[in-house]
Structure formats: C-alpha cells, structure tokens
Motif scaffolding. Structure first.
Motif, PDB file in Angstrom:
ATOM      1  N   GLY A 132      -9.434   8.314  19.161  1.00 28.36           N
ATOM      2  CA  GLY A 132      -9.327   9.717  18.779  1.00 28.36           C
ATOM      3  C   GLY A 132      -8.536   9.894  17.501  1.00 28.36           C
ATOM      4  N   THR A 133      -7.569  10.857  17.519  1.00 29.86           N
ATOM      5  CA  THR A 133      -6.766  11.106  16.326  1.00 29.86           C
ATOM      6  C   THR A 133      -5.717  10.015  16.100  1.00 29.86           C
ATOM      7  OG1 THR A 133      -5.359  12.559  17.658  1.00 29.86           O
ATOM      8  CG2 THR A 133      -7.102  13.596  16.350  1.00 29.86           C
ATOM      9  N   GLY A 134      -5.705   8.985  16.941  1.00 25.73           N
ATOM     10  CA  GLY A 134      -4.925   7.799  16.634  1.00 25.73           C
ATOM     11  C   GLY A 134      -5.404   7.149  15.349  1.00 25.73           C
ATOM     12  N   LEU A 135      -6.550   7.594  14.844  1.00 27.49           N
ATOM     13  CA  LEU A 135      -7.034   7.083  13.565  1.00 27.49           C
ATOM     14  C   LEU A 135      -6.113   7.500  12.421  1.00 27.49           C
ATOM     15  CD1 LEU A 135      -9.249   5.595  12.000  1.00 27.49           C
ATOM     16  CD2 LEU A 135     -10.505   7.756  11.847  1.00 27.49           C
ATOM     17  N   ALA A 136      -5.411   8.635  12.547  1.00 28.46           N
ATOM     18  CA  ALA A 136      -4.557   9.115  11.453  1.00 28.46           C
ATOM     19  C   ALA A 136      -3.498   8.092  11.059  1.00 28.46           C
ATOM     20  CB  ALA A 136      -3.929  10.460  11.824  1.00 28.46           C
ATOM     21  N   PRO A 137      -2.617   7.638  11.977  1.00 28.27           N
ATOM     22  CA  PRO A 137      -1.627   6.650  11.561  1.00 28.27           C
ATOM     23  C   PRO A 137      -2.229   5.313  11.158  1.00 28.27           C
ATOM     24  CG  PRO A 137      -1.569   6.968  13.948  1.00 28.27           C
ATOM     25  CD  PRO A 137      -2.433   8.047  13.380  1.00 28.27           C
ATOM     26  N   ILE A 138      -3.378   4.956  11.763  1.00 27.29           N
ATOM     27  CA  ILE A 138      -4.036   3.707  11.367  1.00 27.29           C
ATOM     28  C   ILE A 138      -4.554   3.823   9.935  1.00 27.29           C
ATOM     29  CG2 ILE A 138      -5.994   2.199  11.817  1.00 27.29           C
ATOM     30  CD1 ILE A 138      -3.716   1.831  13.787  1.00 27.29           C
ATOM     31  N   LEU A 139      -5.100   4.983   9.562  1.00 27.36           N
ATOM     32  CA  LEU A 139      -5.514   5.197   8.174  1.00 27.36           C
ATOM     33  C   LEU A 139      -4.332   5.044   7.233  1.00 27.36           C
ATOM     34  CD1 LEU A 139      -7.954   8.261   8.317  1.00 27.36           C
ATOM     35  CD2 LEU A 139      -8.475   6.000   7.386  1.00 27.36           C
ATOM     36  N   SER A 140      -3.192   5.601   7.626  1.00 24.72           N
ATOM     37  CA  SER A 140      -1.992   5.478   6.807  1.00 24.72           C
ATOM     38  C   SER A 140      -1.602   4.013   6.638  1.00 24.72           C
ATOM     39  CB  SER A 140      -0.846   6.276   7.447  1.00 24.72           C
ATOM     40  OG  SER A 140       0.334   6.176   6.686  1.00 24.72           O
ATOM     41  N   ILE A 141      -1.647   3.251   7.727  1.00 26.95           N
ATOM     42  CA  ILE A 141      -1.292   1.829   7.679  1.00 26.95           C
ATOM     43  C   ILE A 141      -2.260   1.065   6.773  1.00 26.95           C
ATOM     44  CG2 ILE A 141      -1.302  -0.278   9.081  1.00 26.95           C
ATOM     45  CD1 ILE A 141      -0.087   1.482  11.347  1.00 26.95           C
ATOM     46  N   LEU A 142      -3.546   1.315   6.922  1.00 32.01           N
ATOM     47  CA  LEU A 142      -4.532   0.615   6.102  1.00 32.01           C
ATOM     48  C   LEU A 142      -4.411   1.006   4.628  1.00 32.01           C
ATOM     49  CD1 LEU A 142      -7.606   0.916   8.497  1.00 32.01           C
ATOM     50  CD2 LEU A 142      -6.274  -1.145   8.010  1.00 32.01           C
ATOM     51  N   ARG A 143      -4.207   2.285   4.372  1.00 35.93           N
ATOM     52  CA  ARG A 143      -4.013   2.731   2.996  1.00 35.93           C
ATOM     53  C   ARG A 143      -2.744   2.127   2.410  1.00 35.93           C
ATOM     54  NH1 ARG A 143      -5.750   8.998   4.504  1.00 35.93           N
ATOM     55  NH2 ARG A 143      -7.969   8.802   3.964  1.00 35.93           N
ATOM     56  N   GLY A 144      -1.704   2.027   3.240  1.00 32.50           N
ATOM     57  CA  GLY A 144      -0.468   1.415   2.786  1.00 32.50           C
ATOM     58  C   GLY A 144      -0.639  -0.062   2.482  1.00 32.50           C
ATOM     59  N   ALA A 145      -1.431  -0.749   3.296  1.00 33.61           N
ATOM     60  CA  ALA A 145      -1.685  -2.170   3.053  1.00 33.61           C
ATOM     61  C   ALA A 145      -2.374  -2.375   1.710  1.00 33.61           C
ATOM     62  CB  ALA A 145      -2.531  -2.747   4.185  1.00 33.61           C
ATOM     63  N   ILE A 146      -3.364  -1.547   1.437  1.00 30.83           N
ATOM     64  CA  ILE A 146      -4.079  -1.659   0.161  1.00 30.83           C
ATOM     65  C   ILE A 146      -3.147  -1.333  -0.998  1.00 30.83           C
ATOM     66  CG2 ILE A 146      -5.911  -0.625  -1.235  1.00 30.83           C
ATOM     67  CD1 ILE A 146      -7.503  -0.270   1.378  1.00 30.83           C
ATOM     68  N   ALA A 147      -2.340  -0.275  -0.856  1.00 32.31           N
ATOM     69  CA  ALA A 147      -1.420   0.121  -1.925  1.00 32.31           C
ATOM     70  C   ALA A 147      -0.387  -0.962  -2.212  1.00 32.31           C
ATOM     71  CB  ALA A 147      -0.719   1.425  -1.550  1.00 32.31           C
ATOM     72  N   ASN A 148      -0.049  -1.764  -1.192  1.00 31.84           N
ATOM     73  CA  ASN A 148       0.931  -2.833  -1.373  1.00 31.84           C
ATOM     74  C   ASN A 148       0.293  -4.174  -1.711  1.00 31.84           C
ATOM     75  OD1 ASN A 148       3.931  -2.044  -0.554  1.00 31.84           O
ATOM     76  ND2 ASN A 148       2.555  -0.834   0.731  1.00 31.84           N
ATOM     77  N   GLY A 149      -1.015  -4.164  -1.931  1.00 34.32           N
ATOM     78  CA  GLY A 149      -1.705  -5.380  -2.340  1.00 34.32           C
ATOM     79  C   GLY A 149      -1.900  -6.392  -1.230  1.00 34.32           C
ATOM     80  N   LEU A 150      -1.837  -5.936   0.023  1.00 38.81           N
ATOM     81  CA  LEU A 150      -2.016  -6.849   1.143  1.00 38.81           C
ATOM     82  C   LEU A 150      -3.504  -7.101   1.378  1.00 38.81           C
ATOM     83  CD1 LEU A 150       0.604  -5.379   3.649  1.00 38.81           C
ATOM     84  CD2 LEU A 150       0.935  -7.066   1.822  1.00 38.81           C
ATOM     85  N   SER A 151      -3.841  -8.332   1.728  1.00 39.21           N
ATOM     86  CA  SER A 151      -5.254  -8.674   1.946  1.00 39.21           C
ATOM     87  C   SER A 151      -5.430  -9.456   3.242  1.00 39.21           C
ATOM     88  CB  SER A 151      -5.788  -9.491   0.766  1.00 39.21           C
ATOM     89  OG  SER A 151      -5.007 -10.665   0.571  1.00 39.21           O
ATOM     90  N   ASN A 152      -4.553  -9.205   4.223  1.00 38.64           N
ATOM     91  CA  ASN A 152      -4.658  -9.895   5.513  1.00 38.64           C
ATOM     92  C   ASN A 152      -6.006  -9.618   6.159  1.00 38.64           C
ATOM     93  OD1 ASN A 152      -1.985  -8.789   4.801  1.00 38.64           O
ATOM     94  ND2 ASN A 152      -1.234  -9.972   6.530  1.00 38.64           N
ATOM     95  N   PRO A 153      -6.639 -10.626   6.778  1.00 39.86           N
ATOM     96  CA  PRO A 153      -7.829 -10.343   7.584  1.00 39.86           C
ATOM     97  C   PRO A 153      -7.487  -9.280   8.628  1.00 39.86           C
ATOM     98  CG  PRO A 153      -7.527 -12.710   7.312  1.00 39.86           C
ATOM     99  CD  PRO A 153      -6.292 -12.061   6.769  1.00 39.86           C
TER     100      PRO A 153
END
Length: 328
Positions: free
Chosen positions: A206-227
């Motif tokens: 459900g709306t648990g996607l909101a914090p996951i989107l933040s985490i994924l966006r943060g990973a990209i912004a920090n240059g992380l490329s973990n599988p």
C-alpha cells in the motif's frame, strides 16, 4: 561505574543516575538521535546485560522477547551494564523541528490513495525513509512518511483514505491548496543505510511505497548501485500505483528489479498473483549479507520480517516501518 558499549567494546565511566544518551554523547560515542523526548525512536538501543531505569518503557523485540530495547534519551543508568548501540558508522543526527508548511497540491493516485504535496517555510532535515507528524488542525494530526528527499523543494506524502478515518477523511474531503500544515520531525529508524555494500530487499504494501520511494531515491542520489529487489504488494490491480516513478528508478538504477504482486483479481499477463511473502519465498534463496526495508501494514511487515530472518538476514539489518490504521 563502568558501562560497556558494544560493538565498540568501549567502556565508559558514568555516574549512577546518568542519562544514557547524555553519557554516550559526553564519551563521544557515535549515536543517532533526534527529538530527545522519546517520540522519534532514533536512539533505540539494546540492554545486553544489567538493569536500567527506562522512563519510556522498555520495548521488546517481537522476534525475541528476551531482548530489551530502550530509547537512550529516556534511559537512566543505575548499575554497571552492557549496552549495544546500532551501527556506529551509520549515525544520523537530525534535530527535531516544527516547521510551518502550505499545501501545494492534493492529488488522487488511486481510488483510496491521495498524494499530498507541501511547501515548507523552512527546510527540514531527514534521512530517506523517515516520517513526520502532520497537523492539519488541532483535531487532525497523523504521522506520514516522506516520499521524497530532504533537498527537494517540497515534501511529498501518500495517504490511504480509511473508511471512517478522521484524518484521512479530512485530507480527502476538506484539505485544499493554500491550507496551512504544521510538520514535526523527523521520526523513525527505518532510514537508508548508505554504507551498506551488499544486496537490498525492499517490501512495500500500500502506501508503504512512500518511504521505500524515498529510500530508493536516496540511494540513487548517493550514487549507490547495490543489487536491489523491490516487492510491491497490493490487494488488487486498481490498488497498484507509482509505476511511473518505479520505472524511472529502473532507468536510473541498473541493478534494480521490480516485482508487483496482487492478492486477487489480477491478469496473470500483467500482475503476479499471491502475497509478497510467497513471491519472495519462491524467488529468493538464502539472503545472508542482505539488508531489508519493510514498510506497510503490520501483518505484512511482521510476516516479511519473519521470512527475512529465516532466510538469513541479520535482525540488525532489517528496518521495518509498520503503518497502523487509526479509524477515528
């Protein structure tokens, strides 16, 4: 008296009755904290041995009732003991703030999910995955997770409209652009750990996607490329949302894999049927060395946590945020 701090294996000298967080800070032991009032949960740690006076009430790990978790800011040291602090190399310190904001938009994402965009008067620092308390009126106050990043010009929240829900009903039927909102935070410990180099499992219901989107966006912004594997669970196809955002993440994160699972009513050519935990069980072998972020309803989060532990993810590397329904 002596207090042993794990995993640093450092002994600090404290006076009986000292506050644990104050003692850690004075001894220059790295420790995350925010609100200093026992609300945000950021300074959560574990009492391994000995007794402490916990004015906030000890928190028991639902997976191991023997482990007493406390909030350092609410804990006072009364005798020699051993305290385990989480990941000293992943410390975040975001001073809790109350910021005025203005509603910029209220958008419909699905038949029962709204996207609320706020323009804060001042920036508010937070780590990807954290949440804030939103006060729309004195009678309409509720915590919601940020879906974006701290350096965005706006704050984004996803709200599921609960039948009979006082706050979500207000958001759906009475909230308008231009309205004032008070934002308090940040809160929560299920934030992005940037130093992790291994694979990542994300589960959003459900709306648990909101914090996951933040985490994924943060990973990209920090240059992380973990599988990274993201399992999105929904009740039916009409409850699935955010696919455009997730496709953008797929384009920017080459090691990202999306799995959408619907409980019932899906076209097998478009959606996988079943529960997210069933899909993970079918897809994944051992997950030793992985890190997990789990966000959504309490039953889903609990089931995913048990599964992650059984597949080998260390409890300290499972970061869960359960969304509890408040119907009134």
């Amino acid at each position: 008296m002596d207090v042993l701090i794990q995993p640093l294996q450092k002994i600090i000298q404290v006076e009986p009755g000292a506050n644990l967080l104050d003692a850690l800070r004075q001894a220059q032991v790295p420790m995350s904290y925010s609100c200093m009032a026992g609300r945000c949960g950021t300074c959560r740690c574990r009492v391994v041995d000995g007794d402490v006076l916990d004015s906030g009430g000890a928190q028991q790990n639902p997976l191991d009732g023997r482990d007493a978790y406390v909030l350092a800011c609410q804990t006072f040291l009364t005798e020699p003991c051993t305290i385990e602090i989480p990941e000293p190399d992943e410390v975040v310190v975001h001073p809790a703030r109350i910021v005025k904001a203005t509603v910029q938009a209220v958008e419909t994402l699905t038949h029962d999910i709204k996207r609320v965009v706020l323009k804060p008067a001042k920036p508010i620092e937070f780590s990807p995955g954290q949440y804030a308390q939103l006060q729309f009126t004195p009678e309409h106050v509720r915590p919601y997770s940020m879906a974006g990043l701290a350096n965005d010009e706006t704050l984004e929240f996803h709200v599921r409209v609960v039948p009979g829900g006082r706050v979500s009903g207000y958001i759906a039927n009475a909230l308008n652009p231009g309205d004032a909102v008070r934002v308090s935070g940040p809160l929560g410990t299920a934030y992005l750990r940037r130093r992790h180099e291994g694979p990542v499992l994300c589960v959003a219901g459900g709306t648990g996607l909101a914090p996951i989107l933040s985490i994924l966006r943060g990973a990209i912004a920090n240059g992380l490329s973990n599988p990274t594997h993201l399992y999105v669970g929904a009740r039916s196809p009409r409850d699935v949302y955010g696919l455009d955002w997730l496709e953008e993440i797929e384009r920017r994160h080459r090691a990202f894999k999306l799995h959408v699972v619907v409980t019932a009513g899906g076209d097998p050519r478009e959606h996988r049927a079943g529960l997210v935990t069933e899909a993970i069980e079918q897809d994944m072998g051992r997950l030793d060395g992985w890190r997990a972020y789990l966000c959504g309803s309490p039953p889903m989060v609990e089931a995913a946590t048990v599964l992650a532990r059984r597949k080998g993810i260390d409890a300290a590397r499972i970061h869960a945020d359960a969304f509890y329904t408040q119907p009134t």
